[in-house]
Design a protein around this motif. Structure first.
Motif, mmCIF file in Angstrom:
data_model
loop_
_atom_site.group_PDB
_atom_site.id
_atom_site.type_symbol
_atom_site.label_atom_id
_atom_site.label_comp_id
_atom_site.label_asym_id
_atom_site.label_seq_id
_atom_site.Cartn_x
_atom_site.Cartn_y
_atom_site.Cartn_z
ATOM 1 N N SER A 122 0.879 -1.207 0.032
ATOM 2 C CA SER A 122 0.253 -0.063 -0.158
ATOM 3 C C SER A 122 0.911 1.257 0.096
ATOM 4 O O SER A 122 0.590 2.261 -0.863
ATOM 5 N N ARG A 123 1.897 1.315 0.594
ATOM 6 C CA ARG A 123 2.825 2.479 0.839
ATOM 7 C C ARG A 123 3.520 2.564 -0.460
ATOM 8 O O ARG A 123 3.827 3.530 -0.863
ATOM 9 N N LEU A 124 3.709 1.393 -1.178
ATOM 10 C CA LEU A 124 4.674 1.254 -2.351
ATOM 11 C C LEU A 124 3.514 2.196 -3.443
ATOM 12 O O LEU A 124 3.906 2.951 -4.182
ATOM 13 N N ILE A 125 2.433 1.807 -3.498
ATOM 14 C CA ILE A 125 1.491 2.186 -4.363
ATOM 15 C C ILE A 125 1.145 3.711 -4.244
ATOM 16 O O ILE A 125 1.263 4.379 -5.156
ATOM 17 N N ASP A 126 1.240 4.065 -3.168
ATOM 18 C CA ASP A 126 1.329 5.821 -2.724
ATOM 19 C C ASP A 126 2.374 6.408 -3.297
ATOM 20 O O ASP A 126 2.152 7.639 -3.528
ATOM 21 N N LYS A 127 3.473 5.667 -3.635
ATOM 22 C CA LYS A 127 4.794 6.376 -3.904
ATOM 23 C C LYS A 127 4.845 6.415 -5.406
ATOM 24 O O LYS A 127 5.754 6.978 -6.071
ATOM 25 N N LEU A 128 3.771 5.507 -6.211
ATOM 26 C CA LEU A 128 4.107 5.325 -7.628
ATOM 27 C C LEU A 128 3.544 6.740 -8.505
ATOM 28 O O LEU A 128 2.607 7.304 -7.770
ATOM 29 N N GLN A 129 4.142 6.821 -9.575
ATOM 30 C CA GLN A 129 3.839 7.807 -10.115
ATOM 31 C C GLN A 129 3.639 7.917 -11.658
ATOM 32 O O GLN A 129 4.490 7.681 -12.297
ATOM 33 N N ASN A 130 2.327 7.646 -12.290
ATOM 34 C CA ASN A 130 2.115 7.336 -13.581
ATOM 35 C C ASN A 130 2.570 5.879 -14.130
ATOM 36 O O ASN A 130 2.427 5.362 -15.173
ATOM 37 N N ASP A 131 2.956 4.945 -13.096
ATOM 38 C CA ASP A 131 3.456 3.615 -13.336
ATOM 39 C C ASP A 131 2.359 2.709 -13.501
ATOM 40 O O ASP A 131 1.122 2.904 -12.702
ATOM 41 N N ARG A 132 2.540 1.613 -14.119
ATOM 42 C CA ARG A 132 1.638 0.529 -13.997
ATOM 43 C C ARG A 132 1.908 -0.429 -13.003
ATOM 44 O O ARG A 132 2.968 -0.774 -13.154
ATOM 45 N N VAL A 133 0.664 -0.966 -12.501
ATOM 46 C CA VAL A 133 1.074 -1.928 -11.523
ATOM 47 C C VAL A 133 0.101 -2.978 -11.588
ATOM 48 O O VAL A 133 -1.318 -2.927 -12.077
ATOM 49 N N GLY A 134 0.319 -4.438 -11.242
ATOM 50 C CA GLY A 134 -0.635 -5.443 -11.280
ATOM 51 C C GLY A 134 -0.182 -6.248 -10.186
ATOM 52 O O GLY A 134 0.961 -6.272 -9.602
ATOM 53 N N PHE A 135 -0.919 -7.327 -9.848
ATOM 54 C CA PHE A 135 -0.680 -8.018 -8.509
ATOM 55 C C PHE A 135 -0.969 -9.651 -9.093
ATOM 56 O O PHE A 135 -1.816 -10.076 -9.701
ATOM 57 N N ILE A 136 0.213 -10.228 -8.644
ATOM 58 C CA ILE A 136 -0.088 -11.850 -8.621
ATOM 59 C C ILE A 136 0.142 -12.557 -7.312
ATOM 60 O O ILE A 136 1.100 -12.000 -6.545
ATOM 61 N N VAL A 137 -0.608 -13.351 -6.890
ATOM 62 C CA VAL A 137 -0.725 -14.274 -5.592
ATOM 63 C C VAL A 137 -0.236 -15.468 -5.864
ATOM 64 O O VAL A 137 -0.689 -16.182 -7.116
ATOM 65 N N PHE A 138 0.580 -16.063 -5.001
ATOM 66 C CA PHE A 138 1.075 -17.313 -5.218
ATOM 67 C C PHE A 138 1.265 -17.954 -3.924
ATOM 68 O O PHE A 138 1.264 -17.281 -2.897
ATOM 69 N N ALA A 139 1.264 -19.341 -4.021
ATOM 70 C CA ALA A 139 1.465 -20.289 -2.821
ATOM 71 C C ALA A 139 2.038 -21.567 -3.613
ATOM 72 O O ALA A 139 3.238 -21.474 -3.960
ATOM 73 N N GLY A 140 1.444 -22.619 -3.749
ATOM 74 C CA GLY A 140 1.731 -23.712 -4.585
ATOM 75 C C GLY A 140 1.584 -23.447 -5.936
ATOM 76 O O GLY A 140 2.455 -24.085 -6.787
ATOM 77 N N ALA A 142 0.453 -20.021 -8.871
ATOM 78 C CA ALA A 142 0.462 -18.658 -8.991
ATOM 79 C C ALA A 142 -0.688 -18.165 -9.906
ATOM 80 O O ALA A 142 -1.099 -18.786 -10.884
ATOM 81 N N TYR A 143 -1.408 -17.110 -9.537
ATOM 82 C CA TYR A 143 -2.698 -16.536 -10.297
ATOM 83 C C TYR A 143 -2.421 -15.096 -10.477
ATOM 84 O O TYR A 143 -1.980 -14.341 -9.437
ATOM 85 N N VAL A 144 -3.072 -14.432 -11.378
ATOM 86 C CA VAL A 144 -3.234 -13.122 -11.466
ATOM 87 C C VAL A 144 -4.243 -12.558 -10.544
ATOM 88 O O VAL A 144 -5.412 -12.863 -10.939
ATOM 89 N N GLN A 145 -3.908 -11.738 -9.718
ATOM 90 C CA GLN A 145 -4.987 -11.160 -8.824
ATOM 91 C C GLN A 145 -5.564 -9.846 -9.424
ATOM 92 O O GLN A 145 -6.883 -9.474 -9.280
ATOM 93 N N LEU A 146 -4.559 -8.975 -10.163
ATOM 94 C CA LEU A 146 -5.357 -7.816 -10.712
ATOM 95 C C LEU A 146 -4.409 -7.302 -11.886
ATOM 96 O O LEU A 146 -2.938 -7.557 -11.886
ATOM 97 N N PRO A 147 -4.977 -7.463 -12.925
ATOM 98 C CA PRO A 147 -4.117 -7.293 -14.338
ATOM 99 C C PRO A 147 -3.566 -5.722 -14.322
ATOM 100 O O PRO A 147 -3.994 -4.957 -13.416
ATOM 101 N N ILE A 148 -2.528 -5.750 -15.158
ATOM 102 C CA ILE A 148 -1.490 -4.454 -14.951
ATOM 103 C C ILE A 148 -2.711 -3.130 -15.170
ATOM 104 O O ILE A 148 -3.405 -3.121 -16.224
#
Length: 349
Positions: A122-140, A142-148
């Motif tokens: 969350s802190r990292l997102i607050d510091k981004l400026q005009n960058d694209r971001v996406g999330f992947i969650v993984f355990a055994g 990996a899945y895309v949680q949020l496309p970029i």
């Protein structure tokens, strides 16, 4: 194309007050005149009150009314003309791969590794400026949680929903997370990309070094953030008591330890850096510093229609009217009473 428009057209509804104000003024003026007529003939009263003007208050009222109309137009934001303005956004593409295995519930970092990692993201997102971001969650797996995306508000919403139940297969497949991240970037060329792997590093499923090398060959940098302490901590049983911890087949409490060596090797292979998250605030600041060194590329260029504001002219005219209303006295000026601007008398022969 030159057009006239209002930036805040809803403010124009205030103009509906104008007829009501004019009606109230006329009603009160009529009542005042009727009250004077009760005392006697109005023309005789004029001779008894030579410095009193019955028309100046009306003139002052309509000057103020006109100033009020101009102020409403000013608030509505009149604009005239248009021009096209191109806005370019530069940044990088960033994939955050978050470990959601059961070991991330260990409490060697309060409140636990997963919650501390989510706060760091969350802190990292607050510091981004005009960058694209996406999330992947993984355990055994990996899945895309949020496309970029560049929608940081949506990114935080998805981040809040992440828990250890979003991936059904337990384990820690860092290599699968990196591979999924490689395939999750956009097809845009000539842009810097990075994958941030946030995990305790206890990889049991695949070869993360091979995945990191593949990413490096594609120009993607790999940064690793180690969650936890080398001494480790027991893993609480999901929805169990606070002193109920995961045990192995022999009945011994399982201790999950931070594997810094693996994470350091992954970061080196991926031409990135390893960041220990013992002090998460400093860790995120260091990560932002690392990312800021990547050259920003043009992500998109949008064309906006811009209009020239004209409100200042209406505001200036309204101010002049207010000053004029203030200068005009309700009583006649003794020195200028023979100059009748506001009153016309019949010539007496």
């Amino acid at each position: 194309m030159n057009i006239f428009r209002f930036e805040h057209p809803d403010a124009l509804y205030l103009l509906l007050l104008i007829p009501a104000l004019a009606f109230i003024h006329l009603y009160l003026a009529k009542r005042r005149r009727k009250a004077l007529e009760e005392f006697g003939n109005v023309e005789l009263l004029n001779d008894l009150m030579p410095n009193v003007s019955f028309k100046r208050p009306t003139v002052k009222f309509y000057i103020l009314l006109l100033a009020f109309i101009l102020l409403i137009i000013t608030i509505a934001g009149p604009q005239y003309g248009s021009k096209l303005q191109t806005v370019k956004r530069k940044g990088i593409e960033l994939i955050v791969a978050l470990d959601v295995s059961n070991s991330m519930m260990a409490q060697d970092i309060e409140p636990n590794r997963l919650e501390r990692a989510k706060r760091a993201i969350s802190r990292l997102i607050d510091k981004l400026q005009n960058d694209r971001v996406g999330f992947i969650v993984f355990a055994g797996e990996a899945y895309v949680q949020l496309p970029i995306t560049t929608d940081y508000a949506s990114a935080k919403m998805f981040l809040n929903s992440i828990n250890t139940n979003v991936v059904g297969t337990q384990g820690t497949a860092i290599g699968a997370a990196i591979n999924k991240g490689i395939s999750s970037f956009t097809t845009q060329e000539d842009i810097n990309r990075a994958i941030i792997v946030i995990t305790d590093g206890e990889n049991h499923e695949d070869d993360p070094l091979a995945a990191a090398k593949m990413a490096a060959d594609k120009g993607i940098k790999i940064y690793t953030v180690g969650m936890g302490l080398p001494k480790g901590a027991p893993i609480p049983v999901a929805e169990g008591r606070s002193n109920d911890f995961m045990k192995d087949k022999d009945g011994n409490v399982v201790i999950s330890k931070l594997d810094e060596e693996t994470l350091q090797k992954v970061a080196i292979t991926g031409n990135g850096a390893y960041i220990p998250a013992n002090n998460i605030r400093n860790g995120i600041n260091n990560l932002v510093d690392e990312l800021s060194q990547l050259e920003k590329s043009e992500l998109e260029a949008k064309v906006y229609t811009d209009y020239d504001d004209q409100f200042q002219y209406f505001a200036a005219f309204a101010l002049l009217l207010i000053i004029l209303e203030f200068i005009i006295l309700e009583r006649k000026n003794r020195r200028l009473k023979h100059i009748n601007i506001f009153e016309v008398k019949d010539n007496k022969e």
